[in-house]
Write a protein that holds these residues in place. Sequence first.
Motif, short mmCIF file in Angstrom:
data_model
loop_
_atom_site.label_atom_id
_atom_site.label_comp_id
_atom_site.label_asym_id
_atom_site.label_seq_id
_atom_site.Cartn_x
_atom_site.Cartn_y
_atom_site.Cartn_z
N LEU A 170 44.37 54.91 36.82
CA LEU A 170 43.07 53.15 36.50
C LEU A 170 43.43 52.85 35.53
O LEU A 170 43.86 51.67 35.66
N GLN A 171 44.38 52.98 34.54
CA GLN A 171 44.75 52.61 33.99
C GLN A 171 46.36 51.72 34.16
O GLN A 171 46.32 50.23 34.06
N GLN A 172 47.05 52.64 34.88
CA GLN A 172 48.16 52.06 35.86
C GLN A 172 47.50 49.94 36.91
O GLN A 172 48.57 49.67 36.56
N VAL A 173 46.76 51.00 37.55
CA VAL A 173 46.23 50.02 38.15
C VAL A 173 45.89 48.58 37.63
O VAL A 173 46.24 47.96 38.19
N ALA A 201 46.42 48.33 34.51
CA ALA A 201 47.15 47.05 34.08
C ALA A 201 47.99 46.21 35.12
O ALA A 201 48.89 45.14 35.30
N GLN A 202 48.60 47.18 36.16
CA GLN A 202 48.91 46.45 37.11
C GLN A 202 48.07 44.88 37.74
O GLN A 202 48.48 43.75 37.55
N VAL A 203 47.11 45.00 38.49
CA VAL A 203 46.50 44.09 38.94
C VAL A 203 46.53 42.50 37.51
O VAL A 203 46.33 41.50 38.21
N ARG A 204 45.84 43.22 35.99
CA ARG A 204 45.76 42.63 35.53
C ARG A 204 47.21 41.53 35.05
O ARG A 204 47.09 40.05 34.93
N ALA A 205 48.07 41.73 35.07
CA ALA A 205 49.73 41.75 35.65
C ALA A 205 50.18 40.28 36.32
O ALA A 205 50.86 39.56 36.18
N ARG A 206 48.46 40.22 37.16
CA ARG A 206 49.31 39.57 38.41
C ARG A 206 48.11 38.00 38.57
O ARG A 206 48.02 37.56 38.61
N GLY A 207 47.96 38.87 37.06
CA GLY A 207 46.76 37.55 36.96
C GLY A 207 45.36 37.45 37.36
O GLY A 207 44.81 36.40 37.76
N ARG A 208 45.24 38.83 37.93
CA ARG A 208 43.62 38.82 39.06
C ARG A 208 43.27 39.80 38.05
O ARG A 208 42.93 40.81 37.32
N THR A 209 41.54 39.41 38.31
CA THR A 209 40.44 40.45 37.30
C THR A 209 40.45 42.09 38.82
O THR A 209 40.22 41.66 39.60
N PRO A 210 40.58 43.08 38.25
CA PRO A 210 40.42 44.00 39.33
C PRO A 210 38.79 44.16 39.71
O PRO A 210 38.11 43.71 39.37
N ARG A 211 39.06 44.32 41.02
CA ARG A 211 37.53 44.29 42.26
C ARG A 211 36.79 45.72 41.83
O ARG A 211 37.85 46.49 42.59
N HIS A 216 44.33 61.44 44.88
CA HIS A 216 45.61 61.37 45.40
C HIS A 216 45.50 60.13 46.22
O HIS A 216 46.76 59.61 46.35
N TRP A 217 44.93 60.33 47.82
CA TRP A 217 44.51 59.19 48.46
C TRP A 217 43.99 57.62 47.72
O TRP A 217 44.90 56.63 47.88
N PHE A 218 43.65 57.27 46.41
CA PHE A 218 43.28 56.09 45.58
C PHE A 218 44.69 56.42 45.40
O PHE A 218 44.71 54.75 45.35
N GLU A 219 45.64 56.22 44.41
CA GLU A 219 46.17 56.44 44.02
C GLU A 219 47.83 56.45 45.06
O GLU A 219 48.54 55.49 44.71
N LEU A 220 47.42 56.72 46.47
CA LEU A 220 48.38 56.22 46.96
C LEU A 220 48.38 54.60 47.30
O LEU A 220 49.72 54.21 48.19
N ARG A 221 47.20 54.55 47.45
CA ARG A 221 47.01 53.13 48.10
C ARG A 221 47.14 52.32 46.58
O ARG A 221 46.60 50.74 46.48
N CYS A 222 47.42 52.50 45.17
CA CYS A 222 47.32 51.60 44.38
C CYS A 222 45.70 51.99 43.79
O CYS A 222 45.29 50.03 43.75
N ALA A 223 45.12 52.84 44.18
CA ALA A 223 43.75 51.69 43.50
C ALA A 223 42.81 52.92 42.42
O ALA A 223 44.10 53.90 42.59
N PHE A 224 41.73 52.91 42.41
CA PHE A 224 41.68 53.54 41.37
C PHE A 224 40.00 53.99 40.87
O PHE A 224 39.00 53.74 42.24
#
Length: 158
Positions: A34-37, A39-49, A137-145
């Motif tokens: 959750l923390q990684q995803v 952070a990645q989404v916010r680093a791209r300038g987007r709000t997590p959906r 694991h399914w969510f992690e593989l798809r960069c989702a949380f």
Amino acid sequence: MDVEREHDMMWNPDKVWVEPDPGPRLAALRCNNLQQVVAQVRARGRTPRVCRYALRIDGHWPSNSLDAATALAVRNAWQVGGREQTFTDHQGTSSPELRTGWCLVRNQIRAGYADGVVVTTTGVISPRSDEYEAELHWFELRCAFVAVVAPTVQAGRL
């Protein structure tokens, strides 16, 4: 160490073996992802959906569960999808992969319309730790949380 344990179990079948509780390990896996995803989404300038997911009991709409999911998302400054990203299933269907609502959540993730899902407890996804872990694991593989409103372990962490 794990190999030694397997050999010991094989050669000493009469010995009682205690299996460790998978809860803390799975909570850590979920929290770290959750923390990684996020952070990645916010680093791209987007709000997590996020999507919201809950189980219906006796056919009743799970208002309280969905409201709690919304509150968690708002506290974390995540964008909550509307009715079109709110999914439910009847309580009792065992495997998450066999539930229509859960499959629709996965479709939202796969299509890139959501970065995660918010549920009230881990048992909403599955009461079985092996199925729950497979979903993580399914969510992690798809960069989702997966975010949980009331985690059963490691209180205070998302």
